[in-house]
Design a protein around this motif. Structure first.
Motif, PDB file in Angstrom:
ATOM      1  N   LEU A  62       0.812  -1.218   0.000  1.00  0.00           N
ATOM      2  CA  LEU A  62       0.000   0.000   0.000  1.00  0.00           C
ATOM      3  C   LEU A  62       0.844   1.266   0.000  1.00  0.00           C
ATOM      4  CD1 LEU A  62      -2.740  -1.068   2.591  1.00  0.00           C
ATOM      5  CD2 LEU A  62      -2.999  -0.876   0.117  1.00  0.00           C
ATOM      6  N   SER A  63       2.121   1.141   0.417  1.00  0.00           N
ATOM      7  CA  SER A  63       2.948   2.340   0.547  1.00  0.00           C
ATOM      8  C   SER A  63       4.363   2.059   0.065  1.00  0.00           C
ATOM      9  CB  SER A  63       2.967   2.794   2.018  1.00  0.00           C
ATOM     10  OG  SER A  63       3.889   3.843   2.183  1.00  0.00           O
ATOM     11  N   ARG A  64       4.700   2.628  -1.086  1.00  0.00           N
ATOM     12  CA  ARG A  64       6.063   2.503  -1.608  1.00  0.00           C
ATOM     13  C   ARG A  64       7.099   3.152  -0.691  1.00  0.00           C
ATOM     14  NH1 ARG A  64       7.467  -1.047  -5.814  1.00  0.00           N
ATOM     15  NH2 ARG A  64       5.798  -1.083  -7.367  1.00  0.00           N
ATOM     16  N   PRO A  65       6.826   4.355  -0.135  1.00  0.00           N
ATOM     17  CA  PRO A  65       7.833   4.958   0.764  1.00  0.00           C
ATOM     18  C   PRO A  65       8.151   4.075   1.970  1.00  0.00           C
ATOM     19  CG  PRO A  65       6.231   6.601   0.088  1.00  0.00           C
ATOM     20  CD  PRO A  65       5.719   5.295  -0.411  1.00  0.00           C
ATOM     21  N   LEU A  66       7.115   3.458   2.565  1.00  0.00           N
ATOM     22  CA  LEU A  66       7.367   2.559   3.699  1.00  0.00           C
ATOM     23  C   LEU A  66       8.177   1.342   3.270  1.00  0.00           C
ATOM     24  CD1 LEU A  66       3.993   2.601   5.691  1.00  0.00           C
ATOM     25  CD2 LEU A  66       6.214   3.492   6.407  1.00  0.00           C
ATOM     26  N   GLU A  67       7.905   0.821   2.065  1.00  0.00           N
ATOM     27  CA  GLU A  67       8.668  -0.327   1.572  1.00  0.00           C
ATOM     28  C   GLU A  67      10.133   0.038   1.384  1.00  0.00           C
ATOM     29  OE1 GLU A  67       7.334  -1.842  -2.133  1.00  0.00           O
ATOM     30  OE2 GLU A  67       8.823  -3.446  -2.200  1.00  0.00           O
ATOM     31  N   ARG A  68      10.373   1.229   0.764  1.00  0.00           N
ATOM     32  CA  ARG A  68      11.757   1.654   0.554  1.00  0.00           C
ATOM     33  C   ARG A  68      12.475   1.900   1.884  1.00  0.00           C
ATOM     34  NH1 ARG A  68       9.529   4.545  -3.952  1.00  0.00           N
ATOM     35  NH2 ARG A  68       9.196   6.376  -2.649  1.00  0.00           N
ATOM     36  N   ALA A  69      11.714   2.334   2.893  1.00  0.00           N
ATOM     37  CA  ALA A  69      12.345   2.657   4.181  1.00  0.00           C
ATOM     38  C   ALA A  69      12.683   1.398   4.984  1.00  0.00           C
ATOM     39  CB  ALA A  69      11.410   3.568   4.990  1.00  0.00           C
ATOM     40  N   PHE A  70      11.781   0.414   4.970  1.00  0.00           N
ATOM     41  CA  PHE A  70      11.944  -0.723   5.881  1.00  0.00           C
ATOM     42  C   PHE A  70      12.382  -2.022   5.205  1.00  0.00           C
ATOM     43  CE2 PHE A  70       9.158   2.113   8.281  1.00  0.00           C
ATOM     44  CZ  PHE A  70       9.772   2.078   9.523  1.00  0.00           C
ATOM     45  N   LEU A  71      12.328  -2.101   3.859  1.00  0.00           N
ATOM     46  CA  LEU A  71      12.744  -3.334   3.204  1.00  0.00           C
ATOM     47  C   LEU A  71      14.209  -3.691   3.482  1.00  0.00           C
ATOM     48  CD1 LEU A  71      11.822  -5.659   1.446  1.00  0.00           C
ATOM     49  CD2 LEU A  71      12.506  -4.369  -0.572  1.00  0.00           C
ATOM     50  N   PRO A  72      15.130  -2.680   3.528  1.00  0.00           N
ATOM     51  CA  PRO A  72      16.523  -3.049   3.871  1.00  0.00           C
ATOM     52  C   PRO A  72      16.653  -3.744   5.219  1.00  0.00           C
ATOM     53  CG  PRO A  72      16.443  -0.838   2.943  1.00  0.00           C
ATOM     54  CD  PRO A  72      15.031  -1.259   3.140  1.00  0.00           C
ATOM     55  N   VAL A  73      15.782  -3.376   6.181  1.00  0.00           N
ATOM     56  CA  VAL A  73      15.828  -4.045   7.481  1.00  0.00           C
ATOM     57  C   VAL A  73      15.465  -5.527   7.329  1.00  0.00           C
ATOM     58  CG1 VAL A  73      14.885  -4.075   9.818  1.00  0.00           C
ATOM     59  CG2 VAL A  73      15.230  -1.899   8.648  1.00  0.00           C
ATOM     60  N   ALA A  74      14.431  -5.788   6.525  1.00  0.00           N
ATOM     61  CA  ALA A  74      14.035  -7.176   6.287  1.00  0.00           C
ATOM     62  C   ALA A  74      15.128  -7.946   5.567  1.00  0.00           C
ATOM     63  CB  ALA A  74      12.736  -7.218   5.475  1.00  0.00           C
ATOM     64  N   VAL A  75      15.791  -7.275   4.616  1.00  0.00           N
ATOM     65  CA  VAL A  75      16.890  -7.935   3.898  1.00  0.00           C
ATOM     66  C   VAL A  75      18.043  -8.249   4.854  1.00  0.00           C
ATOM     67  CG1 VAL A  75      18.615  -7.653   2.077  1.00  0.00           C
ATOM     68  CG2 VAL A  75      16.270  -6.879   1.705  1.00  0.00           C
ATOM     69  N   MET A  76      18.310  -7.342   5.785  1.00  0.00           N
ATOM     70  CA  MET A  76      19.375  -7.584   6.770  1.00  0.00           C
ATOM     71  C   MET A  76      19.067  -8.816   7.611  1.00  0.00           C
ATOM     72  SD  MET A  76      20.143  -3.673   7.972  1.00  0.00           S
ATOM     73  CE  MET A  76      21.018  -4.172   9.436  1.00  0.00           C
ATOM     74  N   LEU A  77      17.785  -8.981   7.983  1.00  0.00           N
ATOM     75  CA  LEU A  77      17.399 -10.173   8.740  1.00  0.00           C
ATOM     76  C   LEU A  77      17.635 -11.434   7.919  1.00  0.00           C
ATOM     77  CD1 LEU A  77      14.041  -9.068  10.422  1.00  0.00           C
ATOM     78  CD2 LEU A  77      16.212  -9.510  11.552  1.00  0.00           C
ATOM     79  N   GLN A  78      17.341 -11.338   6.611  1.00  0.00           N
ATOM     80  CA  GLN A  78      17.465 -12.522   5.760  1.00  0.00           C
ATOM     81  C   GLN A  78      18.916 -12.929   5.555  1.00  0.00           C
ATOM     82  OE1 GLN A  78      15.562 -14.669   4.563  1.00  0.00           O
ATOM     83  NE2 GLN A  78      16.761 -15.643   2.929  1.00  0.00           N
ATOM     84  N   VAL A  79      19.810 -11.948   5.356  1.00  0.00           N
ATOM     85  CA  VAL A  79      21.186 -12.280   4.992  1.00  0.00           C
ATOM     86  C   VAL A  79      22.076 -12.543   6.208  1.00  0.00           C
ATOM     87  CG1 VAL A  79      21.022 -10.961   2.854  1.00  0.00           C
ATOM     88  CG2 VAL A  79      21.911  -9.852   4.899  1.00  0.00           C
ATOM     89  N   THR A  80      21.591 -12.222   7.408  1.00  0.00           N
ATOM     90  CA  THR A  80      22.401 -12.477   8.598  1.00  0.00           C
ATOM     91  C   THR A  80      22.238 -13.947   9.012  1.00  0.00           C
ATOM     92  OG1 THR A  80      22.048 -10.208   9.336  1.00  0.00           O
ATOM     93  CG2 THR A  80      22.855 -11.784  10.974  1.00  0.00           C
ATOM     94  N   PRO A  81      23.314 -14.706   9.052  1.00  0.00           N
ATOM     95  CA  PRO A  81      23.194 -16.126   9.438  1.00  0.00           C
ATOM     96  C   PRO A  81      22.656 -16.260  10.854  1.00  0.00           C
ATOM     97  CG  PRO A  81      25.346 -15.652   8.469  1.00  0.00           C
ATOM     98  CD  PRO A  81      24.686 -14.333   8.704  1.00  0.00           C
ATOM     99  N   VAL A  82      21.644 -17.102  11.015  1.00  0.00           N
ATOM    100  CA  VAL A  82      21.026 -17.253  12.334  1.00  0.00           C
ATOM    101  C   VAL A  82      22.017 -17.818  13.347  1.00  0.00           C
ATOM    102  CG1 VAL A  82      20.123 -19.579  11.904  1.00  0.00           C
ATOM    103  CG2 VAL A  82      18.960 -18.074  13.511  1.00  0.00           C
ATOM    104  N   VAL A  83      22.977 -18.616  12.862  1.00  0.00           N
ATOM    105  CA  VAL A  83      23.963 -19.195  13.786  1.00  0.00           C
ATOM    106  C   VAL A  83      24.860 -18.104  14.373  1.00  0.00           C
ATOM    107  CG1 VAL A  83      25.725 -19.637  12.027  1.00  0.00           C
ATOM    108  CG2 VAL A  83      25.579 -21.114  14.044  1.00  0.00           C
ATOM    109  N   ALA A  84      24.946 -16.952  13.676  1.00  0.00           N
ATOM    110  CA  ALA A  84      25.779 -15.855  14.169  1.00  0.00           C
ATOM    111  C   ALA A  84      25.046 -14.978  15.177  1.00  0.00           C
ATOM    112  CB  ALA A  84      26.250 -14.996  12.984  1.00  0.00           C
ATOM    113  N   VAL A  85      23.733 -14.822  14.981  1.00  0.00           N
ATOM    114  CA  VAL A  85      22.982 -13.946  15.895  1.00  0.00           C
ATOM    115  C   VAL A  85      22.356 -14.714  17.051  1.00  0.00           C
ATOM    116  CG1 VAL A  85      22.477 -12.266  14.113  1.00  0.00           C
ATOM    117  CG2 VAL A  85      20.875 -14.123  14.513  1.00  0.00           C
ATOM    118  N   ALA A  86      22.264 -16.032  16.944  1.00  0.00           N
ATOM    119  CA  ALA A  86      21.616 -16.819  17.997  1.00  0.00           C
ATOM    120  C   ALA A  86      22.301 -16.655  19.361  1.00  0.00           C
ATOM    121  CB  ALA A  86      21.560 -18.287  17.590  1.00  0.00           C
ATOM    122  N   PRO A  87      23.646 -16.649  19.448  1.00  0.00           N
ATOM    123  CA  PRO A  87      24.257 -16.456  20.778  1.00  0.00           C
ATOM    124  C   PRO A  87      23.878 -15.116  21.408  1.00  0.00           C
ATOM    125  CG  PRO A  87      25.869 -17.311  19.224  1.00  0.00           C
ATOM    126  CD  PRO A  87      24.659 -16.947  18.428  1.00  0.00           C
TER     127      PRO A  87
END
Length: 258
Positions: A83-108
């Motif tokens: 519904l909102s392109r500005p919100l997507e542009r603002a917060f999508l990088p955060v979602a991408v950061m979650l995806q590319v960060t290995p869970v084994v690295a952030v789990a500790p």
């Protein structure tokens, strides 16, 4: 007849591989602590059924609990992004950061900051399962044909009518594809998080059973727990594949049986 052949062919290949494995271990006299035969793995699975079943149930609760949170969060955030392109542009990088960060690295780190081990495992698993639901649903919500959008605009359809009759049906195949991906990833995330958490907490999953068995060189028990994990992963994929077929089979090519 074709369906029966399609079902028997992979089963026959699997049985042949297990027989070859059994023969190799017996003929070569490989020690069970190096490579147990399939028959010994089944015996171990049966002998430890009670303890492994409890751990399997804990892993399953983490897997599906995190997947449910990923579906709810992914669909909600995808709707906002659509519904909102500005919100997507603002917060999508955060979602991408979650995806590319290995869970084994952030789990500790998560295990340090989150007091409850179960909550920490859920959070780690959610990280791995969230992004496929989000990205596929956003893609689906934006995939409606421009002509169809113009038609709804021409007839002055309400936002609810556009969502119910145009956007949701268009996004459903993409969402189903994301769900199948996230289903497998959630099991991988749960096992990875449990590996990092070790045997901490009152309840432990199959990954903890594998770690305990490795410390004691109980190779057959490690294989038995691994068999449960593999069967669970196959069952999850089959479940969501059938769900996709039930939702899409009558009107979309991706829901048709192969």
């Amino acid at each position: 007849m074709k369906r029966l052949t399609d079902a028997l062919l992979p089963a026959g290949v699997m049985v042949a591989l297990l027989l070859a494995w059994e023969v190799l271990v017996r003929v070569a006299e490989i020690p069970h602590y190096t490579l147990p035969a399939p028959s010994l793995v089944l015996q171990t699975l049966w002998a430890n059924a009670a303890s492994l079943a409890g751990s399997w149930w804990f892993t399953l609760k983490i897997t599906f609990g995190a997947l449910a949170l990923a579906v709810a969060g992914g669909v909600l955030v995808a709707s906002v992004f659509a519904l909102s392109r500005p919100l997507e542009r603002a917060f999508l990088p955060v979602a991408v950061m979650l995806q590319v960060t290995p869970v084994v690295a952030v789990a500790p780190l998560i295990l340090i900051y989150v007091e409850s081990t179960t909550a920490a495992l859920l959070l780690c698993t959610w990280i791995t399962a969230f992004f496929p639901i989000l990205s596929n649903t956003v893609l689906g919500l934006r995939a409606a044909e421009p002509g169809h959008r113009d038609l709804f605009r021409l007839y002055r359809a309400t936002p609810w009518q556009r969502l119910r009759l145009l956007l949701v049906p268009t996004a459903l195949p993409y969402f189903a594809a994301g769900l199948k991906i996230s289903g497998g990833l959630s099991l991988i995330g749960a096992v990875t998080a449990e590996m990092v958490a070790g045997a901490a907490g009152r309840e432990t999953g199959l990954a903890s059973r594998i770690l305990e068995a490795s410390f004691r060189t109980e190779t057959p028990k490690m294989f038995a727990a691994l068999v449960l994990l593999v069967l669970t992963g196959v069952a999850i994929f089959w479940l969501f594949d059938r769900l996709s077929h039930a939702l899409l089979g009558r009107w979309h090519p991706t829901g048709s049986p192969n």
